[in-house]
Design a protein around this motif. Structure first.
Motif, PDB file in Angstrom:
ATOM      1  N   CYS A 156       0.835  -1.196   0.000  1.00 25.97           N
ATOM      2  CA  CYS A 156       0.000   0.000   0.000  1.00 25.97           C
ATOM      3  C   CYS A 156       0.874   1.252   0.000  1.00 25.97           C
ATOM      4  CB  CYS A 156      -0.919  -0.005   1.222  1.00 25.97           C
ATOM      5  SG  CYS A 156      -1.818   1.537   1.473  1.00 25.97           S
ATOM      6  N   SER A 179      -4.131   0.312  -5.262  1.00 25.24           N
ATOM      7  CA  SER A 179      -5.521  -0.148  -5.410  1.00 25.24           C
ATOM      8  C   SER A 179      -5.663  -1.365  -6.316  1.00 25.24           C
ATOM      9  CB  SER A 179      -6.389   0.987  -5.959  1.00 25.24           C
ATOM     10  OG  SER A 179      -5.980   1.342  -7.276  1.00 25.24           O
ATOM     11  N   CYS A 223     -11.792   2.404   1.788  1.00 28.73           N
ATOM     12  CA  CYS A 223     -10.817   3.164   1.001  1.00 28.73           C
ATOM     13  C   CYS A 223     -11.346   3.612  -0.361  1.00 28.73           C
ATOM     14  CB  CYS A 223      -9.527   2.365   0.830  1.00 28.73           C
ATOM     15  SG  CYS A 223      -9.762   0.711   0.154  1.00 28.73           S
ATOM     16  N   TYR A 250     -10.932   5.346  -5.745  1.00 28.70           N
ATOM     17  CA  TYR A 250      -9.980   4.998  -4.694  1.00 28.70           C
ATOM     18  C   TYR A 250      -9.562   6.244  -3.931  1.00 28.70           C
ATOM     19  CZ  TYR A 250      -5.745   3.172  -2.462  1.00 28.70           C
ATOM     20  OH  TYR A 250      -4.780   2.807  -1.546  1.00 28.70           O
ATOM     21  N   PRO A 277      -7.667   6.569  -0.375  1.00 30.87           N
ATOM     22  CA  PRO A 277      -7.114   5.991   0.857  1.00 30.87           C
ATOM     23  C   PRO A 277      -7.209   6.901   2.068  1.00 30.87           C
ATOM     24  CG  PRO A 277      -5.360   6.628  -0.652  1.00 30.87           C
ATOM     25  CD  PRO A 277      -6.643   6.746  -1.411  1.00 30.87           C
ATOM     26  N   GLN A 326      -9.733   8.049   3.203  1.00 28.14           N
ATOM     27  CA  GLN A 326     -10.940   7.624   3.914  1.00 28.14           C
ATOM     28  C   GLN A 326     -10.612   6.662   5.058  1.00 28.14           C
ATOM     29  OE1 GLN A 326     -13.572   9.822   2.515  1.00 28.14           O
ATOM     30  NE2 GLN A 326     -14.739   7.931   2.586  1.00 28.14           N
ATOM     31  N   GLU A 327      -9.489   5.941   4.930  1.00 30.62           N
ATOM     32  CA  GLU A 327      -9.138   4.928   5.924  1.00 30.62           C
ATOM     33  C   GLU A 327      -8.913   5.538   7.301  1.00 30.62           C
ATOM     34  OE1 GLU A 327      -5.770   2.828   4.382  1.00 30.62           O
ATOM     35  OE2 GLU A 327      -6.726   2.502   2.441  1.00 30.62           O
ATOM     36  N   LEU A 331     -10.887  -2.958   6.494  1.00 29.97           N
ATOM     37  CA  LEU A 331     -11.292  -2.002   5.468  1.00 29.97           C
ATOM     38  C   LEU A 331     -12.742  -2.158   5.046  1.00 29.97           C
ATOM     39  CD1 LEU A 331      -8.123  -1.989   3.170  1.00 29.97           C
ATOM     40  CD2 LEU A 331      -8.757  -0.364   4.955  1.00 29.97           C
ATOM     41  N   ARG A 340      -5.822  -3.379   6.235  1.00 29.44           N
ATOM     42  CA  ARG A 340      -4.569  -2.657   6.040  1.00 29.44           C
ATOM     43  C   ARG A 340      -3.746  -2.836   7.310  1.00 29.44           C
ATOM     44  NH1 ARG A 340      -2.974   3.547   4.161  1.00 29.44           N
ATOM     45  NH2 ARG A 340      -0.759   3.324   4.680  1.00 29.44           N
ATOM     46  N   TYR A 380      -1.625  -3.985   2.307  1.00 28.57           N
ATOM     47  CA  TYR A 380      -3.008  -4.426   2.168  1.00 28.57           C
ATOM     48  C   TYR A 380      -3.029  -5.958   2.183  1.00 28.57           C
ATOM     49  CZ  TYR A 380      -4.990   0.118   0.762  1.00 28.57           C
ATOM     50  OH  TYR A 380      -5.440   1.415   0.731  1.00 28.57           O
TER      51      TYR A 380
END
Length: 226
Positions: free
Chosen positions: A14, A29, A57, A63, A65, A67-68, A76, A103, A108
């Motif tokens: 990742c 992704s 994510c 995509y 990330p 958001q994580e 996830l 993650r 990932y």
């Protein structure tokens, strides 16, 4: 075999040392994109096809990330695991599916598990119904490798279990350029564990292939040696 299960465990970069703390790898992704593609082709679970909408994510199929950070857990998915439901087969039985996505620091990891009803018996040729050719490393492209884990229950001796495992390993890569090589056997919780390494004789340098293992766990009634 009864109580059959096949699990695909994947590991994918990742974020690498080349990335800033707020950046991810340009191919981060790819794992999720390829797993979602399975839902459009060989494993038509609706939730697998729409996997992006099930992952933290992604935002509106894009995509994202960042958001994580809004979810404190390393998982996830919005739930502990994603129940994919069931799909019918041409042989009259159903395949059930479950997916977990994680993650772990800069990596990932995905766990796609397919299974039948516990009492359903399947033969070696029916392994192709599980989309085996789509689970090979050149399709999934997990940058840190993958393991295919098979579990089945048979009434057989240790030698017969090895023969079954060999047939399973060859069936999984049938029609491809890949070849399984038996590595070793051991016992795990009273069941025979057999591991194979997958190679591509034409392209031995292929990282995706070199980093793929096949593990067969065969549960049979013979005694565990002490």
């Amino acid at each position: 075999m009864k109580n059959f299960t096949i699990s695909l465990y994947t590991f994918h970069i990742c974020q690498s040392f080349a990335n800033a703390l707020d950046e991810v790898d340009e191919n981060a992704s790819l794992l999720w994109e390829n797993l979602a593609e399975l839902g459009k082709t060989t494993l038509p679970f609706p939730k697998l096809k729409d996997l992006k909408s099930q992952l933290v994510c992604y935002n509106n199929d894009r995509y994202d990330p960042a958001q994580e950070a809004r979810k404190s857990s390393f998982k996830l998915t919005y739930t502990n695991s994603l129940d994919l439901g069931s799909i019918p087969t041409t042989e009259g039985f159903s395949i059930h599916g479950n997916l977990q996505a994680f993650r772990l620091h800069d990596t990932y990891s995905g766990d796609l598990t397919l299974f039948t009803d516990p009492t359903q018996e399947i033969g070696i040729p029916q392994l192709q119904l599980f989309g085996a050719q789509s689970l090979i490393p050149t399709k999934i492209q997990a940058s840190l490798g993958q393991t295919l884990w098979l579990y089945g229950e048979v009434d057989a001796t240790a030698d017969e279990c090895l023969e079954v495992a060999n047939k399973c390993a060859n069936a999984l890569v049938a029609g491809t350029d890949l070849y399984p090589i038996f590595q070793y056997q051991d016992y795990l919780f009273g069941s025979l564990l057999l591991e194979f390494q997958v190679i591509n004789p034409s392209h031995p340098e292929d990282f995706y292939v070199k980093s793929c293992n096949l593990s067969n766990k065969i549960n049979s009634p013979f005694d565990l040696p002490l």
